[in-house]
Motif scaffolding. Sequence first.
Motif, PDB file in Angstrom:
ATOM      1  N   GLY A  50     -18.030   9.059 -71.690  1.00 42.90           N
ATOM      2  CA  GLY A  50     -18.466   8.753 -70.211  1.00 42.90           C
ATOM      3  C   GLY A  50     -19.854   9.525 -69.868  1.00 42.90           C
ATOM      4  N   ILE A  51     -20.736   9.813 -70.745  1.00 39.17           N
ATOM      5  CA  ILE A  51     -21.896  10.652 -70.354  1.00 39.17           C
ATOM      6  C   ILE A  51     -21.487  11.893 -69.839  1.00 39.17           C
ATOM      7  CG2 ILE A  51     -24.353  10.466 -69.710  1.00 39.17           C
ATOM      8  CD1 ILE A  51     -24.285   7.743 -68.972  1.00 39.17           C
ATOM      9  N   ALA A  52     -20.848  12.633 -70.823  1.00 45.48           N
ATOM     10  CA  ALA A  52     -20.293  14.069 -70.511  1.00 45.48           C
ATOM     11  C   ALA A  52     -19.422  14.263 -69.405  1.00 45.48           C
ATOM     12  CB  ALA A  52     -21.505  14.987 -70.339  1.00 45.48           C
ATOM     13  N   VAL A  53     -18.674  13.320 -68.779  1.00 49.30           N
ATOM     14  CA  VAL A  53     -17.547  13.108 -67.868  1.00 49.30           C
ATOM     15  C   VAL A  53     -16.359  13.505 -68.445  1.00 49.30           C
ATOM     16  CG1 VAL A  53     -16.255  11.703 -66.109  1.00 49.30           C
ATOM     17  CG2 VAL A  53     -18.980  11.301 -66.519  1.00 49.30           C
ATOM     18  N   LEU A  54     -15.833  13.325 -69.588  1.00 48.62           N
ATOM     19  CA  LEU A  54     -14.601  13.399 -70.029  1.00 48.62           C
ATOM     20  C   LEU A  54     -14.415  14.535 -70.963  1.00 48.62           C
ATOM     21  CD1 LEU A  54     -14.096   9.471 -70.479  1.00 48.62           C
ATOM     22  CD2 LEU A  54     -13.223  10.956 -68.704  1.00 48.62           C
ATOM     23  N   ASN A  55     -14.938  15.975 -70.587  1.00 50.23           N
ATOM     24  CA  ASN A  55     -14.755  16.946 -71.317  1.00 50.23           C
ATOM     25  C   ASN A  55     -13.201  17.214 -71.760  1.00 50.23           C
ATOM     26  OD1 ASN A  55     -17.456  17.273 -71.236  1.00 50.23           O
ATOM     27  ND2 ASN A  55     -17.484  19.264 -70.074  1.00 50.23           N
ATOM     28  N   VAL A  56     -12.333  16.941 -70.864  1.00 51.33           N
ATOM     29  CA  VAL A  56     -10.831  17.065 -71.180  1.00 51.33           C
ATOM     30  C   VAL A  56     -10.309  15.704 -71.699  1.00 51.33           C
ATOM     31  CG1 VAL A  56     -10.642  18.731 -69.378  1.00 51.33           C
ATOM     32  CG2 VAL A  56      -9.990  16.353 -68.736  1.00 51.33           C
ATOM     33  N   GLY A  57     -11.184  14.705 -71.998  1.00 50.50           N
ATOM     34  CA  GLY A  57     -10.662  13.413 -72.601  1.00 50.50           C
ATOM     35  C   GLY A  57     -10.231  12.400 -71.621  1.00 50.50           C
TER      36      GLY A  57
END
Length: 427
Positions: A50-57
Amino acid sequence: MMTNNASLLQRRSDAIPRGIGTALPVFAARARNAELWDVEDRRFIDFAAGIAVLNVGHCHPRVIEAARNQLEAFTHTAFQVAAYESYVALAERLNALAPIKGAAKTILFSTGAEAVENAIKIARKATGRSAVIAFSGGFHGRSFMAMALTGKTAPYKRGFGPLPGEVFHVPFPVSHQGVEVEHSLKALQQIFKADVAADEVAAIIIEPVQGEGGFHAAPPALLQALRTLCDEHGIVLIADEVQTGFARTGKLFGIEHSGVEPDLITVAKSLAGGFPLSGVIGRAAILDAIDPGGLGGTYAGSPLACVAALAVLDVIEDEGLCARAQLLGDSVSRQLQAFAARQDLRPLGHVRALGSMIAFDLLATRGGDEVDPVATQAVIKRAHALGLILLSCGAQGEAIRILFPLTIGDAVLAEGMALLEQALAPD
């Protein structure tokens, strides 16, 4: 009504302006961690998050649980009408985690651009000055001040003027493009001499790693020199951590790699695990320069997003995601260097990574520095066809960036890298 990608693409074309692009010609139906399925049940490995939005998946269970519990309590009050503890708790947590000595405070918003706009407002009020210095290649958002700060004309700025004034740009150091730290600092001094005096500058804003600009890390020497200049002239140093924040670079904040303490930090994207949330963290004396009512927003600091963000911070700590970002980044960088050495793959180079903020360029000739944006787009298109979500970046769209969730399983990461290897094979 039939629901498939083709029918939805037609409906999209009819209903939505062409000014918003979409990387893949597919529509998401569900997603978990680093995998996404479209409406036709086709599976993709997600190297965009999501363009680095979902670091925790996608849909981390702890984030979903926190949001579900909040949904059953209330969804909105407007913090300016009736406050709620989760906003305060999140501000306390961010104040303690930010690389800022002394008293810190945090205000929450909804988007990265909104955080940037407010950081500039705060810096101007706190200093009584108006000029702002940013960097070429930087990206700070699509609202008007954010557009003015962004150091790339097309597609972000062209045709939207006039933009806010008193914004000046300094070349960003990228060695293989012939720009070193000394050139950037010399250009900054020239701005002070020719365009605006240093004592009229409210803020200098910089991304610790340029996002849309190509995933180029700001050299520590540059950040340290900026800190010295800001201290000397009373300028507010703003670290735009919208894309670099929350474990992506191997540290919670990207600027921590330099040892430099900024005055203000803008955050967004991975802060709330997919819920819209952003903020400005900074020195209390600077943030408190604004009178009551001068800051805020109807949806700013949504209660759903606040509880999600608290869960995200727990996940980052409990699952050791800073260390994992470094481990995965090192592994993928080694694989990319091996790809670069192979004669049976397209020429690629300029492999760069800070933690798991990873990119490389497609090259016109093997071993050269000239980039090939056409080849980059061909590789991305082929990756999509193979079931791998990738995005480009860079001044010419020459770079491929890799932004898998930091929670990605080892087997899924290996599968994604194998698909990237296939996509890099010549036609």
